[in-house]
Each structure stands twice: as C-alpha cells, then as structure tokens.
Write an enzyme that holds these catalytic residues in place. Sequence first.
Site, PDB file in Angstrom:
ATOM      1  N   GLU A 195      77.483  -8.136  27.856  1.00 36.60           N
ATOM      2  CA  GLU A 195      78.528  -7.470  28.622  1.00 36.60           C
ATOM      3  C   GLU A 195      79.026  -6.201  27.929  1.00 36.60           C
ATOM      4  O   GLU A 195      79.365  -5.220  28.599  1.00 36.60           O
ATOM      5  CB  GLU A 195      79.701  -8.425  28.846  1.00 36.60           C
ATOM      6  CG  GLU A 195      79.393  -9.551  29.810  1.00 36.60           C
ATOM      7  CD  GLU A 195      80.527 -10.553  29.956  1.00 36.60           C
ATOM      8  OE1 GLU A 195      80.397 -11.499  30.761  1.00 36.60           O
ATOM      9  OE2 GLU A 195      81.559 -10.392  29.246  1.00 36.60           O
ATOM     10  N   GLU A 196      79.070  -6.205  26.595  1.00 37.09           N
ATOM     11  CA  GLU A 196      79.606  -5.052  25.879  1.00 37.09           C
ATOM     12  C   GLU A 196      78.554  -3.998  25.564  1.00 37.09           C
ATOM     13  O   GLU A 196      78.862  -2.809  25.532  1.00 37.09           O
ATOM     14  CB  GLU A 196      80.283  -5.505  24.576  1.00 37.09           C
ATOM     15  CG  GLU A 196      81.556  -6.294  24.791  1.00 37.09           C
ATOM     16  CD  GLU A 196      82.324  -6.518  23.506  1.00 37.09           C
ATOM     17  OE1 GLU A 196      81.953  -5.915  22.466  1.00 37.09           O
ATOM     18  OE2 GLU A 196      83.301  -7.295  23.519  1.00 37.09           O
TER      19      GLU A 196
END
Length: 312
Positions: A195-196
């Site tokens: 996600e990051e």
Amino acid sequence: MAACAFTTRLLPSVRRRVSCSRASALRVFSCVAARSQLHREDGAAALTGKVDRFGGVTVNLGRIGLPTDISESSFSRLLQGSLLQWRAEGKAAVWLHVPISLSRCASAAAAHGFTFHHAKDDHAVLTLWLGEGESRLPAFATHQVGVAGAVVDESSGKVLVVQDRNKTKNAWKFPGGLSDLGENIGVTAVREVFEETGVRSEFRSLLSIRQQHNHPGAFGMSDMYIICRLRPLTYDINFCVQECLRCEWLDLAELAETADTTPITARVAKLLLHGLERGFHAIDLSMEEIPAVYSGMFYQLYHRPLPKITKS
C-alpha cells in the site's frame, strides 16, 4: 318498505359498533398479552446465558427475547432474581452484553454493582464479579499492534525504506502500519508495504518487537511495534504520495550508519547485515502454525529454528 328503510339506515351504525367492539377487543387483548409477557419476563427465575469453563455467565440482552420496550425498573427486578440464582449456583462472574437500543438496562445493571468492561460498535459489555475476594476478570485488550516490513534484496544488499509525509522529522524507516483485527503479522507487513510503496513481497520471518507504554498514538495505551523480514517479488516503486514523502532502495550499510533514521531502524539494519553475512537463520524468528489445545483453532508461534538432530 318503511321497515326495510329503517333497517337499512340501522345497519351502518351496527357495523360501526361491531367494528369498534372488535378493534377494542383486539387492543385489550394486545395489552393483556403484553402485560402477560412482561410479567413472565419479570417472574422468570433467571436471564438465559452461556456458562464458560471458568464459571462465568455471558448474557446477551439482544439475543434472549427481552421485550424491546422493557422498562429500567422491570429489568432491574429481572436482573435481581437472576443474580440471586447465579450466586446460589456458585457462578464466578457475569458478562452482560447491552445493545444501544437497550442502553437503559446498563443503568439498572450499574445499580446492582456492574461496571463497564468495554464498548464496541453497537453494544457495551458490563461485568460483575460474584466470586470471593477481588475481581479476577481480565481487563479488556489495551494494546495496538503496528507492523513494518524490511524488504531485503539479498542480491544487492539493499532494503526498501520510506520517509513519512506526516512526521516532524524526515527519517528513513521501514514501511508499515497498524494490523487489522484478525490479521496475522506477516499479512499486515506484506499489505502495508504494498500500500505504501507499490512493491509486492512475501513474509520470511519476524525480526524484532518493540514495546512502549502510554503511547500518544495509541490513545495513551500500550503499543507493540513488530518488524518482519520480507523478500521482494517486484522491485519497481510506485509509492503512495498521501502517506510517503520519499521511497528508495537503500544500502543496508548506509542505513545502519546514517543519522537520517530512527534508532530502531538503524539497529534492525545492523541485524540484517549480520544476516546477510552469516545467514538469516542466525537472526530469523520463523513462524509455525500450531493447533490450540482448548479451542481447536490454530495460532502462529514465532521462534528461532530448532537444531536438526541426526540419529546415529
């Protein structure tokens, strides 16, 4: 004809009276039934509940057929009779689940000594210790779990790091975040890294655990911060600009010595360097799923690999 006309004029009035009589009878019957049902609830020997292996009784007011309009005083009498029975049976404690729609029952329970244990979504849980001495009931869960993933490229000796956008200091750190309810540590690490950073990876081991109390980001509760070792499956970076200021593959040796990082990140970077030199078996806490004896469910156990014993 006159008689017929009189009868015709009389019939609507008779019909109205019959209809009114029937409606009145139905209302009376409904009221009697409601009072009867409430009386049965008030006169019940005890609330129905599930007894656990420790001698505690769990009662969910939203699932036992309690009248939705039961008054606080009526529930108080019902609870009083239930408590008398549970004490006579030697029960150790009562766990009372109160939905928001019956929140008035919480006030009645408090008058009998119940205290709040925790609240979640649409209900609160109150408890009362019935055993001897001080309460031995466990406190509600008070920790949050944060998980970071150290994605190590063994061929280049580099590791994936980010700088958070919303931090007061732009320090290099491993991507990560809070674990969701029911989510395994390794799954959290893989999810948060993707996600990051946009990099896909797989879980290899647990590296370290940090424990901190009175954490400002955990509503003043305790915080567990776990760092896992991950292996990259992809290498192209496509980081989340809402969360990250920068994202790079950085040499582990540089990360271990730079001032632009946190103490825990530098320490784990040195640990990873040791793993590259001596083998990750020297630093890894590997995971194994083991069945629980009592529940039959599976849990994850993390430990150093056991030495292999050769039989002579």
